[in-house]
Write a protein that holds these residues in place. Structure first.
Motif: not given
Length: 293
Positions: A149, A151-153, A207-210, A214, A241
């Motif tokens: 992942y 591009e996770y933010q 933790i965010c993915y698209k 997460s 995660s």
């Protein structure tokens, strides 16, 4: 009887005044916990002999007073006053250094340590670096997550994320079949936290993915050099995660604090194993005091 007042967010300045002057490392004194779990337990307080006294009426606990210090005889006097209406009352969260500060307390109370309610405290620097063989697997899982992942933010939690956090927490509990009195209460505490978000001193990250969550963590200041993490949830379907939220939380906090208190394991075998695996620097003991007859 003690003249008790229910704790509300309006009392936060009073709590801060006492806890900054007389800091306690136990997570039970964290203002976030006093507010959110306190709403479940009906926590109340009074000022007695210039000390802040917090009472948990659900379990008949008198928390060790916050202030310059009372004698063992005065502590017994305080508990006896509350026992007039609550005969099973115990004094809880007695300081570990009682043998130095109040060595005669054993003349008035029978002391007992409960390992299930000890707090796990870690050096934040160690949680960021994850050095050594014992933590290598966690480091590898983080690397796998980053590769899977990329591009996770990491985004801060704000009050408008309330519904997202509550739904994710419910999903986590349902999919892991996590039930029980404590875990149901924890879910309610998370809801209370999000509903009171703008009123209490608390922070958190997601933790965010698209646009998919997460994991998340919620934390607040314990002392000037310690922060306490109150809640941490992750998506078990996203490998790594659990390790990433722990790592990102430590990174987020490393410039402000030295220690991270990750609270207790409540005697749950899996949780004890998970918290022990991160090699805590020390435990904050939970000591009960049962009044002697």
């Amino acid at each position: 009887m003690l003249e008790l007042t229910p704790l509300t967010p309006a009392h936060i300045p009073l709590l801060q005044k006492y806890l900054r002057a007389y800091p306690r490392q136990s997570c039970d004194y964290a203002i976030c916990n006093l507010m959110t779990w306190g709403k479940i337990y009906g926590n109340s307080f009074t000022i007695w002999k210039e000390h802040l006294v917090i009472v948990n009426p659900k379990y008949d606990y008198v928390m060790y007073p916050v202030g310059p210090g009372l004698s063992a005889k005065e502590l017994r006097e305080l508990v006896d006053i509350y026992r007039e209406g609550h005969p099973l009352t115990q004094l809880v969260l007695i300081p570990e250094d009682w043998q130095i500060k109040i060595p005669d307390i054993t003349q008035y109370f029978q002391l007992r340590e409960d390992r299930d309610w000890a707090d796990y405290v870690y050096l934040i620097e160690n949680l960021v670096k994850l050095s050594g063989k014992k933590l290598a697997k966690k480091k590898n899982l983080i690397s796998q997550f980053i590769r899977t992942y990329p591009e996770y933010q990491v985004i801060p939690i704000t009050s408008d994320k309330k519904d997202v956090i509550i739904r994710f927490s419910e999903k986590w509990r349902r999919e892991r079949n996590m039930e029980g009195i404590y875990l149901n209460a924890e879910f309610q505490a998370i809801k209370n936290t999000m509903e009171m978000w703008d009123e209490i001193p608390v922070e958190g990250i997601i933790i965010c993915y698209k646009n998919r969550i997460s994991a998340f963590s919620i934390f607040s200041e314990q002392t000037v050099d310690m922060v306490t993490e109150h809640f941490e949830k992750f998506d078990p379907e996203m490998k790594g995660s659990a390790q990433v939220i722990n790592w990102e939380t430590a990174k987020y906090l490393q410039d402000r604090y030295i220690w991270l208190n990750r609270e207790q394991d409540m005697g749950l075998k899996g949780l004890r194993q998970a918290k022990s695996s991160y090699m805590p620097a020390f435990l904050v003991k939970f000591i009960f005091g049962k009044p002697l007859d």
